[in-house]
Design a protein around this motif. Structure first.
Motif, PDB file in Angstrom:
ATOM      1  N   LEU A 120       3.380  15.887  15.301  1.00 44.03           N
ATOM      2  CA  LEU A 120       4.710  15.342  15.035  1.00 44.03           C
ATOM      3  C   LEU A 120       4.616  13.955  14.391  1.00 44.03           C
ATOM      4  O   LEU A 120       5.343  13.653  13.447  1.00 44.03           O
ATOM      5  CB  LEU A 120       5.524  15.271  16.329  1.00 44.03           C
ATOM      6  N   MET A 121       3.722  13.128  14.918  1.00 41.16           N
ATOM      7  CA  MET A 121       3.566  11.792  14.361  1.00 41.16           C
ATOM      8  C   MET A 121       3.045  11.853  12.933  1.00 41.16           C
ATOM      9  O   MET A 121       3.519  11.128  12.047  1.00 41.16           O
ATOM     10  CB  MET A 121       2.613  10.984  15.235  1.00 41.16           C
ATOM     11  N   GLN A 122       2.065  12.723  12.688  1.00 39.92           N
ATOM     12  CA  GLN A 122       1.511  12.866  11.345  1.00 39.92           C
ATOM     13  C   GLN A 122       2.573  13.361  10.372  1.00 39.92           C
ATOM     14  O   GLN A 122       2.670  12.868   9.241  1.00 39.92           O
ATOM     15  CB  GLN A 122       0.327  13.837  11.367  1.00 39.92           C
ATOM     16  N   ALA A 123       3.383  14.331  10.810  1.00 39.98           N
ATOM     17  CA  ALA A 123       4.448  14.847   9.946  1.00 39.98           C
ATOM     18  C   ALA A 123       5.472  13.761   9.638  1.00 39.98           C
ATOM     19  O   ALA A 123       5.933  13.624   8.494  1.00 39.98           O
ATOM     20  CB  ALA A 123       5.122  16.044  10.612  1.00 39.98           C
ATOM     21  N   ALA A 124       5.837  12.972  10.656  1.00 39.48           N
ATOM     22  CA  ALA A 124       6.824  11.911  10.459  1.00 39.48           C
ATOM     23  C   ALA A 124       6.303  10.838   9.510  1.00 39.48           C
ATOM     24  O   ALA A 124       7.013  10.403   8.593  1.00 39.48           O
ATOM     25  CB  ALA A 124       7.204  11.300  11.806  1.00 39.48           C
ATOM     26  N   LEU A 125       5.057  10.408   9.713  1.00 33.83           N
ATOM     27  CA  LEU A 125       4.486   9.363   8.862  1.00 33.83           C
ATOM     28  C   LEU A 125       4.292   9.852   7.433  1.00 33.83           C
ATOM     29  O   LEU A 125       4.533   9.104   6.472  1.00 33.83           O
ATOM     30  CB  LEU A 125       3.159   8.881   9.450  1.00 33.83           C
ATOM     31  N   THR A 126       3.868  11.109   7.286  1.00 37.48           N
ATOM     32  CA  THR A 126       3.710  11.675   5.950  1.00 37.48           C
ATOM     33  C   THR A 126       5.050  11.745   5.230  1.00 37.48           C
ATOM     34  O   THR A 126       5.156  11.407   4.040  1.00 37.48           O
ATOM     35  CB  THR A 126       3.085  13.080   6.026  1.00 37.48           C
ATOM     36  N   THR A 127       6.081  12.177   5.952  1.00 37.26           N
ATOM     37  CA  THR A 127       7.426  12.259   5.367  1.00 37.26           C
ATOM     38  C   THR A 127       7.925  10.892   4.934  1.00 37.26           C
ATOM     39  O   THR A 127       8.416  10.724   3.811  1.00 37.26           O
ATOM     40  CB  THR A 127       8.403  12.866   6.385  1.00 37.26           C
ATOM     41  N   LEU A 128       7.801   9.901   5.804  1.00 32.37           N
ATOM     42  CA  LEU A 128       8.268   8.554   5.474  1.00 32.37           C
ATOM     43  C   LEU A 128       7.465   7.960   4.317  1.00 32.37           C
ATOM     44  O   LEU A 128       8.020   7.276   3.456  1.00 32.37           O
ATOM     45  CB  LEU A 128       8.183   7.655   6.704  1.00 32.37           C
ATOM     46  N   GLY A 129       6.153   8.225   4.303  1.00 30.87           N
ATOM     47  CA  GLY A 129       5.331   7.724   3.204  1.00 30.87           C
ATOM     48  C   GLY A 129       5.731   8.329   1.872  1.00 30.87           C
ATOM     49  O   GLY A 129       5.831   7.631   0.855  1.00 30.87           O
ATOM     50  N   MET A 130       5.974   9.647   1.858  1.00 35.25           N
ATOM     51  CA  MET A 130       6.396  10.310   0.626  1.00 35.25           C
ATOM     52  C   MET A 130       7.776   9.829   0.200  1.00 35.25           C
ATOM     53  O   MET A 130       8.039   9.599  -0.988  1.00 35.25           O
ATOM     54  CB  MET A 130       6.388  11.825   0.818  1.00 35.25           C
ATOM     55  N   PHE A 131       8.671   9.662   1.167  1.00 37.64           N
ATOM     56  CA  PHE A 131      10.018   9.169   0.859  1.00 37.64           C
ATOM     57  C   PHE A 131       9.957   7.780   0.233  1.00 37.64           C
ATOM     58  O   PHE A 131      10.618   7.502  -0.767  1.00 37.64           O
ATOM     59  CB  PHE A 131      10.863   9.144   2.131  1.00 37.64           C
ATOM     60  N   GLY A 132       9.131   6.905   0.816  1.00 38.32           N
ATOM     61  CA  GLY A 132       8.981   5.565   0.263  1.00 38.32           C
ATOM     62  C   GLY A 132       8.399   5.579  -1.140  1.00 38.32           C
ATOM     63  O   GLY A 132       8.852   4.861  -2.029  1.00 38.32           O
ATOM     64  N   GLY A 133       7.384   6.416  -1.352  1.00 31.57           N
ATOM     65  CA  GLY A 133       6.758   6.495  -2.670  1.00 31.57           C
ATOM     66  C   GLY A 133       7.696   7.054  -3.726  1.00 31.57           C
ATOM     67  O   GLY A 133       7.755   6.544  -4.857  1.00 31.57           O
ATOM     68  N   LEU A 134       8.457   8.096  -3.380  1.00 24.64           N
ATOM     69  CA  LEU A 134       9.398   8.687  -4.326  1.00 24.64           C
ATOM     70  C   LEU A 134      10.535   7.722  -4.648  1.00 24.64           C
ATOM     71  O   LEU A 134      10.985   7.622  -5.798  1.00 24.64           O
ATOM     72  CB  LEU A 134       9.959   9.991  -3.752  1.00 24.64           C
ATOM     73  N   THR A 135      10.998   7.002  -3.624  1.00 20.51           N
ATOM     74  CA  THR A 135      12.048   6.004  -3.847  1.00 20.51           C
ATOM     75  C   THR A 135      11.564   4.907  -4.779  1.00 20.51           C
ATOM     76  O   THR A 135      12.266   4.500  -5.712  1.00 20.51           O
ATOM     77  CB  THR A 135      12.500   5.397  -2.502  1.00 20.51           C
ATOM     78  N   ALA A 136      10.348   4.435  -4.538  1.00 26.12           N
ATOM     79  CA  ALA A 136       9.779   3.397  -5.395  1.00 26.12           C
ATOM     80  C   ALA A 136       9.630   3.889  -6.826  1.00 26.12           C
ATOM     81  O   ALA A 136       9.847   3.133  -7.787  1.00 26.12           O
ATOM     82  CB  ALA A 136       8.423   2.956  -4.837  1.00 26.12           C
ATOM     83  N   ALA A 137       9.269   5.168  -6.998  1.00 26.98           N
ATOM     84  CA  ALA A 137       9.098   5.722  -8.339  1.00 26.98           C
ATOM     85  C   ALA A 137      10.401   5.658  -9.130  1.00 26.98           C
ATOM     86  O   ALA A 137      10.400   5.369 -10.340  1.00 26.98           O
ATOM     87  CB  ALA A 137       8.605   7.169  -8.253  1.00 26.98           C
ATOM     88  N   VAL A 138      11.521   5.924  -8.463  1.00 29.38           N
ATOM     89  CA  VAL A 138      12.818   5.877  -9.147  1.00 29.38           C
ATOM     90  C   VAL A 138      13.174   4.451  -9.544  1.00 29.38           C
ATOM     91  O   VAL A 138      13.576   4.186 -10.683  1.00 29.38           O
ATOM     92  CB  VAL A 138      13.926   6.470  -8.252  1.00 29.38           C
ATOM     93  N   PHE A 139      12.995   3.516  -8.636  1.00 29.49           N
ATOM     94  CA  PHE A 139      13.421   2.146  -8.892  1.00 29.49           C
ATOM     95  C   PHE A 139      12.483   1.411  -9.847  1.00 29.49           C
ATOM     96  O   PHE A 139      12.936   0.647 -10.700  1.00 29.49           O
ATOM     97  CB  PHE A 139      13.554   1.370  -7.578  1.00 29.49           C
TER      98      PHE A 139
END
Length: 231
Positions: A120-139
Motif C-alpha cells: 500500500l505504501m509503495q503504491a501510494a508513493l508511486t502514485t504521488l511521484g507520478m502525479f508530481g512528475g506529470l504535473t511538473a511536465a505540464v507546467f
C-alpha cells in the motif's frame, strides 16, 4: 472577485497562484479525507461484509460500477455548481464513493496480501511521484495537452467495455490491461492539469480538485493492482 468568470490563463500572476494553491490544497484534503474515510470503513464495516463484496458475483460488481458512475456524474456536476456548499458536497460525495469502491481491495491488501502494508505504501508513493512528475511536465513544458481528450474518451469507453465484458463472462483482464489503465490515468492527469491551467475559471478550484483527485485515484487503483498481482 472570486465569482467573476476569469480564466486562469488570463488572470494575473497573483490570481493564478491563489487558484493553484487552492486547487492543490483541495486535492490534498480530498486524499486525506479518503484515507480517513477508508480507515473508518475498515473499522466499522464487518469483515464478513467486505469479504462478501470480494466474493460477490459479476452482477453485483456491475451494479457497483454503475452506481459509482452515476454518483460520480452527480458529484462532478455538484462540484461545478454556483453554490460553494454544493461544490463541497460534490467533492465529499466523490471521496465517499472512492472509499467504498476501494474498500475490498484495500482490505485484501492490508490483511491478506504478503507485506500488505508495504504494498500500500509503495503504491501510494508511486502514485504521488507520478502525479508530481506529470504535473511538473505540464507546467514546465507549457504544453497544451488538449489533444488527449479524444484518446481519453475512446480509451475510457474501450476500458469500460472490457471491464463490463470481464464481469459478465468472468475472465481476468490481466496485467497488460492494468498497465494500459496506468497509461490512460497518466494521460488523464496531463489533460486535466492542462485544462486547469488554461481553460478553468479562477473560481472553479473545487471542481478542478475533483477532476485531479479522480485521475489520481484511478492511477492508484491500477498501480495497486499491478503490485498485488506480483505477490
Amino acid at each position: 472577485m472570486e465569482n467573476e468568470p476569469i480564466l486562469v490563463g488570463q488572470a494575473s500572476g497573483t490570481e493564478q497562484a491563489t487558484f493553484y494553491r487552492k486547487t492543490y490544497l483541495h486535492v490534498a484534503l480530498a486524499l486525506l479525507a479518503f484515507m480517513v474515510t477508508e480507515t473508518l470503513l475498515i473499522q466499522l464495516v464487518p469483515s464478513d461484509w467486505i469479504i462478501a463484496m470480494v466474493n460477490s458475483g459479476q452482477f453485483f460488481w456491475l451494479f457497483l460500477i454503475g452506481l459509482f458512475w452515476v454518483g460520480g456524474m452527480l458529484a462532478d456536476r455538484m462540484a461545478f455548481a454556483a453554490s460553494r456548499q454544493k461544490q463541497y458536497l460534490g467533492l465529499g460525495l466523490y471521496v465517499l464513493l472512492e472509499a467504498i469502491i476501494f474498500l475490498p481491495m484495500i482490505y485484501i491488501a492490508a490483511f491478506y496480501a504478503e507485506n500488505g502494508g508495504a504494498i500500500l505504501m509503495q503504491a501510494a508513493l508511486t502514485t504521488l511521484g507520478m502525479f508530481g512528475g506529470l504535473t511538473a511536465a505540464v507546467f514546465f513544458t507549457n504544453t497544451d495537452f488538449s489533444f488527449l481528450r479524444t484518446i481519453l474518451v475512446v480509451g475510457g469507453f474501450v476500458a469500460l467495455g472490457a471491464i463490463v465484458a470481464g464481469a459478465i463472462f468472468g475472465f481476468d483482464l490481466g496485467l497488460w490491461f492494468s498497465i494500459g489503465m496506468v497509461v490512460l490515468a497518466s494521460a488523464s492527469i496531463l489533460y486535466q492539469t492542462s485544462q486547469i491551467k488554461d481553460h478553468y475559471g479562477t473560481h472553479q478550484y473545487v471542481g478542478a480538485a475533483l477532476q485531479l483527485f479522480a485521475s489520481v485515484m484511478l492511477l492508484f487503483w491500477y498501480i495497486l493492482r499491478i503490485l498485488m498481482s506480483r505477490r
